[in-house]
Design a protein around this motif. Structure first.
Motif, PDB file in Angstrom:
ATOM      1  N   GLU A   1       0.830  -1.212   0.000  1.00 48.94           N
ATOM      2  CA  GLU A   1       0.000   0.000   0.000  1.00 48.94           C
ATOM      3  C   GLU A   1       0.864   1.260   0.000  1.00 48.94           C
ATOM      4  N   ASP A   2       1.872   1.294   0.876  1.00 48.73           N
ATOM      5  CA  ASP A   2       2.737   2.475   0.961  1.00 48.73           C
ATOM      6  C   ASP A   2       3.484   2.736  -0.337  1.00 48.73           C
ATOM      7  N   LEU A   3       4.000   1.684  -0.944  1.00 52.62           N
ATOM      8  CA  LEU A   3       4.796   1.869  -2.157  1.00 52.62           C
ATOM      9  C   LEU A   3       3.936   2.350  -3.324  1.00 52.62           C
ATOM     10  N   LYS A   4       2.645   2.084  -3.286  1.00 53.42           N
ATOM     11  CA  LYS A   4       1.734   2.620  -4.309  1.00 53.42           C
ATOM     12  C   LYS A   4       1.483   4.106  -4.087  1.00 53.42           C
ATOM     13  N   GLU A   5       1.448   4.525  -2.824  1.00 53.42           N
ATOM     14  CA  GLU A   5       1.089   5.900  -2.473  1.00 53.42           C
ATOM     15  C   GLU A   5       2.276   6.849  -2.410  1.00 53.42           C
ATOM     16  N   CYS A   6       3.459   6.330  -2.222  1.00 47.01           N
ATOM     17  CA  CYS A   6       4.643   7.165  -2.010  1.00 47.01           C
ATOM     18  C   CYS A   6       5.464   7.289  -3.281  1.00 47.01           C
ATOM     19  N   ARG A   7       6.240   8.348  -3.346  1.00 46.76           N
ATOM     20  CA  ARG A   7       7.280   8.459  -4.374  1.00 46.76           C
ATOM     21  C   ARG A   7       8.494   7.751  -3.787  1.00 46.76           C
ATOM     22  N   THR A   8       8.976   6.733  -4.454  1.00 46.83           N
ATOM     23  CA  THR A   8      10.037   5.886  -3.916  1.00 46.83           C
ATOM     24  C   THR A   8      11.183   5.801  -4.903  1.00 46.83           C
ATOM     25  N   CYS A   9      12.399   5.842  -4.357  1.00 46.78           N
ATOM     26  CA  CYS A   9      13.566   5.640  -5.205  1.00 46.78           C
ATOM     27  C   CYS A   9      14.380   4.481  -4.644  1.00 46.78           C
ATOM     28  N   VAL A  10      15.092   3.830  -5.535  1.00 48.94           N
ATOM     29  CA  VAL A  10      15.977   2.737  -5.156  1.00 48.94           C
ATOM     30  C   VAL A  10      17.354   3.047  -5.709  1.00 48.94           C
ATOM     31  N   ILE A  11      18.349   2.482  -5.063  1.00 50.76           N
ATOM     32  CA  ILE A  11      19.725   2.616  -5.542  1.00 50.76           C
ATOM     33  C   ILE A  11      20.209   1.211  -5.877  1.00 50.76           C
ATOM     34  N   VAL A  12      20.785   1.069  -7.050  1.00 44.75           N
ATOM     35  CA  VAL A  12      21.225  -0.243  -7.499  1.00 44.75           C
ATOM     36  C   VAL A  12      22.728  -0.245  -7.748  1.00 44.75           C
ATOM     37  N   ASN A  13      23.337  -1.409  -7.590  1.00 43.86           N
ATOM     38  CA  ASN A  13      24.773  -1.525  -7.843  1.00 43.86           C
ATOM     39  C   ASN A  13      25.017  -1.910  -9.305  1.00 43.86           C
ATOM     40  N   GLN A  14      26.259  -2.159  -9.641  1.00 45.11           N
ATOM     41  CA  GLN A  14      26.612  -2.465 -11.025  1.00 45.11           C
ATOM     42  C   GLN A  14      25.940  -3.736 -11.536  1.00 45.11           C
ATOM     43  N   GLU A  15      25.584  -4.636 -10.650  1.00 47.42           N
ATOM     44  CA  GLU A  15      24.918  -5.886 -11.053  1.00 47.42           C
ATOM     45  C   GLU A  15      23.406  -5.731 -11.130  1.00 47.42           C
ATOM     46  N   GLU A  16      22.912  -4.489 -11.031  1.00 53.21           N
ATOM     47  CA  GLU A  16      21.471  -4.191 -11.082  1.00 53.21           C
ATOM     48  C   GLU A  16      20.712  -4.730  -9.871  1.00 53.21           C
ATOM     49  N   LYS A  17      21.414  -5.022  -8.796  1.00 54.16           N
ATOM     50  CA  LYS A  17      20.779  -5.465  -7.557  1.00 54.16           C
ATOM     51  C   LYS A  17      20.461  -4.231  -6.716  1.00 54.16           C
ATOM     52  N   ILE A  18      19.248  -4.173  -6.198  1.00 54.09           N
ATOM     53  CA  ILE A  18      18.859  -3.052  -5.348  1.00 54.09           C
ATOM     54  C   ILE A  18      19.594  -3.173  -4.020  1.00 54.09           C
ATOM     55  N   ILE A  19      20.251  -2.086  -3.612  1.00 53.27           N
ATOM     56  CA  ILE A  19      21.006  -2.098  -2.355  1.00 53.27           C
ATOM     57  C   ILE A  19      20.456  -1.112  -1.340  1.00 53.27           C
TER      58      ILE A  19
ATOM     59  N   ALA B   1      22.942   8.388   2.197  1.00 54.79           N
ATOM     60  CA  ALA B   1      22.978   9.840   2.007  1.00 54.79           C
ATOM     61  C   ALA B   1      22.520  10.210   0.601  1.00 54.79           C
ATOM     62  N   ALA B   2      22.892   9.401  -0.409  1.00 58.32           N
ATOM     63  CA  ALA B   2      22.448   9.662  -1.783  1.00 58.32           C
ATOM     64  C   ALA B   2      20.927   9.532  -1.885  1.00 58.32           C
ATOM     65  N   ILE B   3      20.371   8.518  -1.237  1.00 58.92           N
ATOM     66  CA  ILE B   3      18.912   8.356  -1.229  1.00 58.92           C
ATOM     67  C   ILE B   3      18.260   9.556  -0.551  1.00 58.92           C
ATOM     68  N   MET B   4      18.811   9.972   0.582  1.00 57.18           N
ATOM     69  CA  MET B   4      18.230  11.106   1.302  1.00 57.18           C
ATOM     70  C   MET B   4      18.284  12.383   0.467  1.00 57.18           C
ATOM     71  N   ARG B   5      19.389  12.642  -0.212  1.00 50.32           N
ATOM     72  CA  ARG B   5      19.488  13.842  -1.063  1.00 50.32           C
ATOM     73  C   ARG B   5      18.407  13.821  -2.145  1.00 50.32           C
ATOM     74  N   GLU B   6      18.178  12.646  -2.728  1.00 52.54           N
ATOM     75  CA  GLU B   6      17.143  12.527  -3.757  1.00 52.54           C
ATOM     76  C   GLU B   6      15.759  12.784  -3.167  1.00 52.54           C
ATOM     77  N   LEU B   7      15.473  12.216  -2.012  1.00 56.30           N
ATOM     78  CA  LEU B   7      14.172  12.414  -1.375  1.00 56.30           C
ATOM     79  C   LEU B   7      13.986  13.874  -0.968  1.00 56.30           C
ATOM     80  N   GLU B   8      15.028  14.494  -0.469  1.00 60.43           N
ATOM     81  CA  GLU B   8      14.952  15.925  -0.118  1.00 60.43           C
ATOM     82  C   GLU B   8      14.704  16.772  -1.360  1.00 60.43           C
ATOM     83  N   SER B   9      15.323  16.416  -2.456  1.00 58.00           N
ATOM     84  CA  SER B   9      15.124  17.134  -3.714  1.00 58.00           C
ATOM     85  C   SER B   9      13.681  16.992  -4.196  1.00 58.00           C
TER      86      SER B   9
END
Length: 146
Positions: free
Chosen positions: A52-70, A96-104
């Motif tokens: 439910e939350d992921l449908k309602e929220c703006r969400t970002c993920v960070i992935v590594n070189q192998e395309e795995k979400i970290i 910190a990168a995720i937080m900067r994106e969410l703050e933006s």
């Protein structure tokens, strides 16, 4: 810090995101909370609640070189939610990168400040990013309080 992409969440990411949240709760939270509180956090981030939350929220993920979400983080109405980074990638700048994106995102939506709830284990992380503690909440967990 090396990662290949900070991108928007999509429904195909759900299983990886769900596992990151629950694996982190299982590995980190017992260092700060009794077992009934850890169980509370698992229930709070239940399959249904997260879907439910992921449908309602703006969400970002960070992935590594192998395309795995970290790592993952969400924002809704100026409130940052569910920021988690896998244990092996913690303390490397990914959170910190995720937080900067969410703050933006918050700023682009017209918010000049954001709010969030922090677990005891994440308190230092947010403080290092410049966040200020405003209030503590007490949550009844069934066998006690959190």
């Amino acid at each position: 810090m090396s990662y290949s992409l900070l991108r928007n969440y999509n429904d195909l990411d759900f299983d990886q995101v769900y596992n990151i949240v629950h694996d982190t709760i299982e590995l980190i939270y017992p260092q700060y909370y009794p077992s009934d509180a850890v169980a509370f956090f698992h229930a709070h981030h239940s399959l249904k609640n997260m879907q439910e939350d992921l449908k309602e929220c703006r969400t970002c993920v960070i992935v590594n070189q192998e395309e795995k979400i970290i790592g993952v983080g969400s924002i809704k109405d100026g409130e940052i939610k569910r920021v988690f980074v896998t244990q092996e990638y913690q303390n490397k700048g990914h959170g910190a990168a995720i937080m900067r994106e969410l703050e933006s995102i918050a700023m682009s939506q017209g918010y000049s400040t954001v709010v969030l709830d922090a677990s005891l284990g994440a308190f230092k992380f947010y403080k290092n990013l410049g966040y200020q503690w405003i209030d503590a909440s007490i949550i009844q967990t069934g066998n006690g309080f959190l």
